[in-house]
Design an enzyme around this catalytic site. Structure first.
Site, short mmCIF file in Angstrom:
data_model
loop_
_atom_site.label_atom_id
_atom_site.label_comp_id
_atom_site.label_asym_id
_atom_site.label_seq_id
_atom_site.Cartn_x
_atom_site.Cartn_y
_atom_site.Cartn_z
N ARG A 85 0.66 -1.14 -0.07
CA ARG A 85 -0.10 -0.09 0.08
C ARG A 85 1.03 1.27 -0.01
O ARG A 85 0.29 2.44 -0.10
CB ARG A 85 -0.88 0.08 1.23
CG ARG A 85 -1.84 -1.32 1.19
CD ARG A 85 -3.08 -1.12 1.88
NE ARG A 85 -3.84 0.00 1.40
CZ ARG A 85 -4.77 0.75 2.05
NH1 ARG A 85 -5.39 -0.05 3.17
NH2 ARG A 85 -5.30 1.70 1.61
N ARG A 130 -1.11 -3.27 11.95
CA ARG A 130 -0.67 -2.26 10.74
C ARG A 130 0.08 -1.15 11.42
O ARG A 130 0.70 -0.46 10.65
CB ARG A 130 -1.81 -1.89 10.07
CG ARG A 130 -2.60 -2.98 9.19
CD ARG A 130 -1.88 -3.32 8.00
NE ARG A 130 -2.45 -4.38 7.31
CZ ARG A 130 -3.57 -4.15 6.37
NH1 ARG A 130 -3.83 -2.92 6.01
NH2 ARG A 130 -3.98 -5.39 5.70
N HIS A 160 -8.48 -2.59 12.25
CA HIS A 160 -8.26 -1.36 12.45
C HIS A 160 -8.83 -0.90 13.65
O HIS A 160 -10.02 -1.19 14.08
CB HIS A 160 -8.44 -0.11 11.41
CG HIS A 160 -7.48 -0.32 9.94
ND1 HIS A 160 -8.14 -0.56 8.85
CD2 HIS A 160 -6.42 -0.34 10.20
CE1 HIS A 160 -6.89 -0.41 8.05
NE2 HIS A 160 -5.80 -0.47 8.93
N CYS A 247 -13.03 4.25 5.48
CA CYS A 247 -11.90 4.04 4.71
C CYS A 247 -11.73 4.73 3.14
O CYS A 247 -10.59 4.89 2.70
CB CYS A 247 -11.80 2.62 4.35
SG CYS A 247 -12.22 1.64 5.89
C1 CIR Z 1 -6.37 -3.65 3.70
O1 CIR Z 1 -6.31 -4.53 4.49
O2 CIR Z 1 -5.43 -2.66 3.79
C2 CIR Z 1 -7.35 -3.13 2.87
N1 CIR Z 1 -8.02 -4.45 2.07
C3 CIR Z 1 -8.68 -2.67 3.66
C4 CIR Z 1 -8.35 -1.50 4.05
C5 CIR Z 1 -9.46 -0.72 4.88
N2 CIR Z 1 -9.28 0.60 5.47
C6 CIR Z 1 -9.52 0.98 6.26
O3 CIR Z 1 -10.39 0.67 7.22
N3 CIR Z 1 -9.20 2.22 6.65
#
Ligand code: CIR
Length: 255
Positions: A85, A130, A160, A247
């Site tokens: 990412r 993360r 998260h 998100c």
């Molecule tokens: C991830 O695992 O990074 C993405 N598939 C989902 C991220 C979701 N973001 C968030 O909750 N802020």
């Protein structure tokens, strides 16, 4: 005025990172139309919307929240815990630089914006897979000069902090008690999600309106019983990618 920064859905969304959700087929066409409806909801709640350039090769790039934490005084460009990412950061930094002074989390720190919940001058940060201790400590140091207090929050069983808790009114949190201890948040009341809806704690409050997923009707009823005004959105496809309503945007005040 509030500005929401978003990014179109990548056609590679079905190659997304997944941590606590099993992989299931994603209908990209449906994801695109749901995202359009989400932008309409942001607009209806009083936001202007600016879209970043599409990043078709970056599966999770629609989840812009993880790339930045924007406060009145400064924008923090994060360093996402998932290496795949990190190429998402550059374009977000370039757009945010038009609005705020930028600071940045550096290696070995990691921080995902989805782990950051601001309540007044306190910035709560999920101690997730993360966002690591170095990232949280860097955030504390970066924000000290603006008089913010950074507080780590233990999490269990979710991606998260904002999977576990979000704000639905100035003094009210929506919490999944299985994921986080509601007692961590000083001076706030809380509503628990319906236990049949474990991913129901992710709500997006904008100007007294709550953008909320159609997939959690039982918890929506609890919110409405407490006086919340809900704008429903169908997020079925991004939910399969472990993303919710917070998100897909970075929202902040602009002149
Ligand atoms: C991830 O695992 O990074 C993405 N598939 C989902 C991220 C979701 N973001 C968030 O909750 N802020």
């Amino acid at each position: 005025m509030k500005l929401a920064i978003t990014r179109p859905v990548s056609p590679a969304l079905d190659r997304c990172e997944l941590s606590f959700v099993n992989r299931s087929p994603i209908d990209i066409g449906l994801a695109v139309s749901q995202h359009r409806a989400y932008l309409d909801a942001l607009f209806a709640c009083g936001c202007s919307v600016r879209e970043l350039a599409a990043e078709p090769e970056l599966p999770d790039s629609v989840f812009v929240e993880d790339t930045a934490v924007v406060l009145d005084e400064v924008a923090v460009i994060t360093r996402p815990g998932a290496e795949s990412r990190r190429p998402e950061l550059r374009s977000m930094a370039s757009m945010l630089g038009e609005y705020r002074e930028l600071v940045q989390i550096a290696a070995p720190g990691t921080l995902d914006g989805g782990d950051v919940l601001r309540i007044g001058r306190t910035i709560y940060v999920g101690e997730s897979a993360r966002s690591n201790a170095a990232g949280i400590e860097q955030l504390r140091t970066l924000l000290k000069r603006f008089d913010y207090r950074v507080q780590g929050v233990p999490l269990r069983g979710c991606l998260h902090l904002k999977t576990a808790v979000t704000r639905v009114a100035p003094d009210l949190l929506l919490v999944n008690p299985a994921f986080v201890d509601a007692g961590m948040f000083d001076g706030m009341h809380s509503i628990a999600v319906d236990p049949a809806e474990p991913h129901a704690a992710n709500a997006l409050l904008i100007n007294e309106q709550v953008i909320y997923p159609q997939s959690c009707p039982r918890t929506a009823a609890r919110l409405q019983a407490r006086g919340a005004s809900i704008t429903h959105v169908d997020m079925s496809e991004t939910e399969k990618a472990e993303g919710g309503v917070t998100c897909c945007s970075v929202i902040f005040d602009v002149e």
